[in-house]
Design a protein around this motif. Sequence first.
Motif, mmCIF file in Angstrom:
data_model
loop_
_atom_site.group_PDB
_atom_site.id
_atom_site.type_symbol
_atom_site.label_atom_id
_atom_site.label_comp_id
_atom_site.label_asym_id
_atom_site.label_seq_id
_atom_site.Cartn_x
_atom_site.Cartn_y
_atom_site.Cartn_z
ATOM 1 N N ASN A 162 0.841 -1.196 0.000
ATOM 2 C CA ASN A 162 0.000 0.000 0.000
ATOM 3 C C ASN A 162 0.869 1.235 0.000
ATOM 4 O O ASN A 162 0.398 2.345 0.004
ATOM 5 C CB ASN A 162 -0.907 0.029 1.230
ATOM 6 C CG ASN A 162 -0.108 -0.020 2.499
ATOM 7 O OD1 ASN A 162 1.082 -0.296 2.468
ATOM 8 N ND2 ASN A 162 -0.736 0.248 3.620
ATOM 9 N N GLN B 21 -6.387 -6.121 5.282
ATOM 10 C CA GLN B 21 -7.330 -5.018 5.307
ATOM 11 C C GLN B 21 -6.687 -3.685 4.916
ATOM 12 O O GLN B 21 -7.291 -2.862 4.241
ATOM 13 C CB GLN B 21 -7.895 -4.904 6.730
ATOM 14 C CG GLN B 21 -9.127 -4.030 6.797
ATOM 15 C CD GLN B 21 -9.795 -4.128 8.159
ATOM 16 O OE1 GLN B 21 -9.293 -4.788 9.084
ATOM 17 N NE2 GLN B 21 -10.922 -3.465 8.302
ATOM 18 N N LYS B 22 -5.435 -3.534 5.348
ATOM 19 C CA LYS B 22 -4.746 -2.276 5.086
ATOM 20 C C LYS B 22 -4.573 -2.060 3.584
ATOM 21 O O LYS B 22 -4.794 -0.974 3.067
ATOM 22 C CB LYS B 22 -3.373 -2.345 5.771
ATOM 23 C CG LYS B 22 -2.692 -1.049 5.878
ATOM 24 C CD LYS B 22 -1.715 -0.920 7.029
ATOM 25 C CE LYS B 22 -0.682 -1.990 7.197
ATOM 26 N NZ LYS B 22 0.378 -1.544 8.128
ATOM 27 N N GLN C 217 -7.915 -1.468 1.980
ATOM 28 C CA GLN C 217 -8.376 -0.094 2.219
ATOM 29 C C GLN C 217 -7.673 0.902 1.296
ATOM 30 O O GLN C 217 -8.305 1.803 0.745
ATOM 31 C CB GLN C 217 -8.099 0.281 3.677
ATOM 32 C CG GLN C 217 -9.302 0.892 4.337
ATOM 33 C CD GLN C 217 -9.178 0.817 5.858
ATOM 34 O OE1 GLN C 217 -8.145 1.161 6.426
ATOM 35 N NE2 GLN C 217 -10.227 0.359 6.507
ATOM 36 N N ALA D 30 -9.284 0.608 -1.974
ATOM 37 C CA ALA D 30 -10.613 1.225 -1.960
ATOM 38 C C ALA D 30 -10.488 2.750 -2.001
ATOM 39 O O ALA D 30 -11.239 3.420 -2.721
ATOM 40 C CB ALA D 30 -11.380 0.781 -0.719
ATOM 41 N N ASP D 31 -9.502 3.287 -1.281
ATOM 42 C CA ASP D 31 -9.297 4.741 -1.293
ATOM 43 C C ASP D 31 -8.996 5.245 -2.698
ATOM 44 O O ASP D 31 -9.329 6.370 -3.056
ATOM 45 C CB ASP D 31 -8.130 5.142 -0.372
ATOM 46 C CG ASP D 31 -8.472 4.907 1.099
ATOM 47 O OD1 ASP D 31 -9.673 4.695 1.394
ATOM 48 O OD2 ASP D 31 -7.543 4.910 1.939
ATOM 49 N N VAL E 166 -5.941 -1.169 12.467
ATOM 50 C CA VAL E 166 -5.961 -1.589 11.056
ATOM 51 C C VAL E 166 -4.589 -1.393 10.431
ATOM 52 O O VAL E 166 -4.141 -2.174 9.605
ATOM 53 C CB VAL E 166 -7.013 -0.788 10.261
ATOM 54 C CG1 VAL E 166 -6.955 -1.141 8.780
ATOM 55 C CG2 VAL E 166 -8.394 -1.083 10.806
ATOM 56 N N ARG E 167 -3.890 -0.339 10.860
ATOM 57 C CA ARG E 167 -2.562 -0.091 10.286
ATOM 58 C C ARG E 167 -1.603 -1.222 10.642
ATOM 59 O O ARG E 167 -0.774 -1.624 9.841
ATOM 60 C CB ARG E 167 -2.003 1.226 10.800
ATOM 61 C CG ARG E 167 -2.770 2.420 10.283
ATOM 62 C CD ARG E 167 -2.161 3.711 10.787
ATOM 63 N NE ARG E 167 -2.755 4.856 10.124
ATOM 64 C CZ ARG E 167 -3.903 5.388 10.474
ATOM 65 N NH1 ARG E 167 -4.595 4.898 11.484
ATOM 66 N NH2 ARG E 167 -4.377 6.434 9.827
#
Length: 513
Positions: free
Chosen positions: A18, A57-58, A61, A64-65, A131-132
């Motif tokens: 990410n 998840q990170k 996300q 998704a961002d 989450v991070r």
Amino acid sequence: MTAAKDTFYITTPIYYANDVPHIGHAYTTVAADVLARWRRLNGDRVFFLTGTDEHGQKVAQAAADRGVDPQRHVDEINPRWHDMNRLLRISNDDFIRTTDPRHTKRVQEFMQRLYDRGDLYTATYTGPYCVRCEGYYTIEELLDGGLCPIHRKPVERLEQENWFFRLSRYADALLDLYDRHPDFVRPAARLNEVRSFVAAGLDDISASRSAFDWGVPVPWEPGHVFYVWFDALLNYITASGYGDSDEFARRWPADVHLIGKDILRFHAVYWPAMLMAAGVEVPRQIFAHGFLLVGGEKMGKSNATGIAPAQLVEHFGRDCYRYYFLREISFGHDGTFSWESMSDRYTADLANALGNLVNRVLNMVGSYCDGVVPEPTGATGEPEARLFEDLAVATDGLEAFDRLDFQRGLADLWTFVSGVNRYVEARAPWAQRKAGDSDGLHTTLYTCVDALRIIAVLILPVMPDAAEALWAKLGIGDDLHGLRLPRAATRGMLPVGARTTRGDVLFPRLDDT
Ligand code: MSP
């Protein structure tokens, strides 16, 4: 019969897909590369692994961002890590992506094994979750009543029906491992931290997620994916041939996992417990280095202190980049990056001590001997004896690389570089020439060029470009990368008659305006 381990196996963490690479990430990768090149120079068969951590998840996300699906997101980010490796001339033998089918398939096989052995069970868990970090914390671990201790950001409360790994079952075996192998975690202070954590008692940890689907599917439970840390840690065996006995037997156990101190618990507690549960040998060592700080803060993307390696390479060159962090900061401790200290190192150690030396010596060989390495017909004495003592400091000192003490090894190597400078001053070849002492002059110049030859070999793991450029100037012919220690650093191996060339200076003056 299965093969025996005959490979030095070294890893970096796999980097989250990410993020864009910054100098904190490159720090681990460069250190691992120097160790890999050092072991190859010593004649080892090496397997050096790095890669990207693409599930969880990170990452979902971050995708998704950006409004793209996770696979496309990681496919787009991935080349940046390859670019970083190319930029820094990283010599990794493999690059694993956790979305590779070779990985996901073996993760499932490994986890199935834990399941079959009764080390996985279902339960509901509720707790503070960052989450991070992709991890749960206990209330006591949170800062200021509710912040993640690493990121200092609010945590979520997460309730999930999950599969759990019976970590608690392995507490005694882990303590026993730390006692029997005090080098399992280094530096030693980090082992103490880990030991106290385990001695305080271990809770079972969750091994699956059902709130999102970006991960390796749990084969026996549709709708669940494995917790990203299980998936990630397993890269170290899936990439080295787990399930394919010969390759795996030659490589495993890893000799050293290089990591940053923030991910120590995962590597020194969860990882060996997972391996024990599956009946696989544990790695030989986990080495946790410190953080790179900028202006007193951990360098990172989120606090706007992120610096891309390319910014520094552009100005200082990649050899200086590779040299600077390992020379300046004690590996294992936090260290501060500053433009000024990097500039000082460049000027003092590289441009002056090494670059000028090469220039000076090759200029003299050029003008006194037409560039041809002369036969050393003169007597040797005290200055040579001192020089060879300095050489011994360097060759002994470099063994510190095996303990990941790059700072010591490089300081000792530069004792030799300075020693050659002292030798030139002591012998004063310009005066020998003036006095018509050609035997003395030839011995001096031969000794100097022979010393440059040894320097080219010894800097190879850290500064491969400069090593090759220097080697080319010496006109020796052999393939530098084919040479092995200790033979290659033995004095007197320079062939008489080699044709040297001055060429471009190795470390040109910086434009610091
Ligand atoms: N994906 C996990 C690792 C899984 S390994 C099975 C992860 N990735 S990360 O990209 O967040 O971090 C990778 C490494 O970079 C960690 O070892 C971390 O310590 C290191 N660094 C990130 N910022 C750093 C500094 N500012 N300084 C030194 N290293 C730091 O964690």
